[in-house]
Design a protein around this motif. Structure first.
Motif, short mmCIF file in Angstrom:
data_model
loop_
_atom_site.label_atom_id
_atom_site.label_comp_id
_atom_site.label_asym_id
_atom_site.label_seq_id
_atom_site.Cartn_x
_atom_site.Cartn_y
_atom_site.Cartn_z
N GLY A 272 29.41 55.47 -9.28
CA GLY A 272 30.10 54.87 -8.14
C GLY A 272 29.79 53.40 -7.93
N SER A 273 28.81 52.88 -8.63
CA SER A 273 28.47 51.46 -8.46
C SER A 273 29.23 50.60 -9.47
CB SER A 273 26.96 51.22 -8.59
OG SER A 273 26.52 51.49 -9.91
N THR A 274 29.48 49.37 -9.08
CA THR A 274 30.14 48.40 -9.96
C THR A 274 29.19 47.24 -10.18
OG1 THR A 274 32.32 48.98 -9.09
CG2 THR A 274 32.13 46.87 -10.23
N TRP A 275 28.95 46.92 -11.46
CA TRP A 275 28.06 45.82 -11.83
C TRP A 275 28.75 44.90 -12.82
CZ3 TRP A 275 23.14 44.84 -10.03
CH2 TRP A 275 22.61 45.81 -9.17
N ASN A 276 28.44 43.64 -12.71
CA ASN A 276 28.93 42.63 -13.65
C ASN A 276 27.83 42.38 -14.66
OD1 ASN A 276 31.43 41.87 -12.06
ND2 ASN A 276 29.82 41.68 -10.55
N VAL A 277 28.21 42.16 -15.92
CA VAL A 277 27.23 41.95 -16.98
C VAL A 277 27.66 40.79 -17.86
CG1 VAL A 277 28.31 43.70 -18.47
CG2 VAL A 277 25.92 43.09 -18.82
N GLN A 278 26.66 40.09 -18.38
CA GLN A 278 26.88 38.92 -19.22
C GLN A 278 25.70 38.79 -20.18
OE1 GLN A 278 27.32 35.23 -16.97
NE2 GLN A 278 28.54 34.33 -18.61
N ALA A 279 25.90 38.13 -21.30
CA ALA A 279 24.82 37.86 -22.25
C ALA A 279 24.42 36.39 -22.17
CB ALA A 279 25.25 38.20 -23.67
N TRP A 280 23.12 36.15 -22.25
CA TRP A 280 22.53 34.81 -22.35
C TRP A 280 21.88 34.75 -23.72
CZ3 TRP A 280 17.67 33.40 -23.69
CH2 TRP A 280 17.26 32.08 -23.44
N PHE A 281 22.06 33.64 -24.44
CA PHE A 281 21.45 33.54 -25.76
C PHE A 281 21.02 32.12 -26.07
CE2 PHE A 281 26.04 33.37 -26.02
CZ PHE A 281 26.29 32.22 -26.76
#
Length: 125
Positions: free
Chosen positions: A94-103
């Motif tokens: 039920g939760s919504t999360w945003n995700v991104q990669a750092w490199f």
């Protein structure tokens, strides 16, 4: 929010393999193309659009950072373990999360790091 070109010549695109089912616990994150260097994935509850290093940070709020991984053949990859810290009890059905990669991207100069595009993931039971 989109990524900017890095030293590979392309812009890193974030993608997933597997389902967002918490019970299945099988989601894998991929960012490519990235330099063959260390990077990490991070989650946040909100979306932003801020210059950061040589790229754009798209994920905001109180961040959950996963440990570093080493990219190979220009692919940064990480299988999630929703039952272990820092994700346990946070990435729930039920939760919504945003995700991104750092490199790391030392060959690009300036900030010496960049970011991928971002995704918003709705976690299912």
């Amino acid at each position: 929010c989109q990524s900017t070109p890095n030293s590979t010549g392309g812009a890193a695109i974030l993608s997933t393999v597997g389902s967002s089912s918490v019970a299945a616990n099988e989601l894998v994150l991929h960012a490519a193309p990235v330099p063959n260097a260390f990077g990490l994935f991070f989650f946040g509850p909100s979306q932003v659009n801020l210059p950061f290093g040589n790229g754009v940070r798209c994920v905001g709020g109180a961040l959950l950072r996963l440990g570093p991984s080493l990219a190979s053949t220009h692919l940064l990859s990480r299988q999630l373990d929703l039952g272990s810290p820092p994700l346990a009890g946070k990435l729930v059905a039920g939760s919504t999360w945003n995700v991104q990669a750092w490199f790391r991207d030392p060959q690009a100069g300036a900030g010496e790091f960049n970011l991928s595009s971002a995704l918003s993931i709705v976690f299912e039971p």
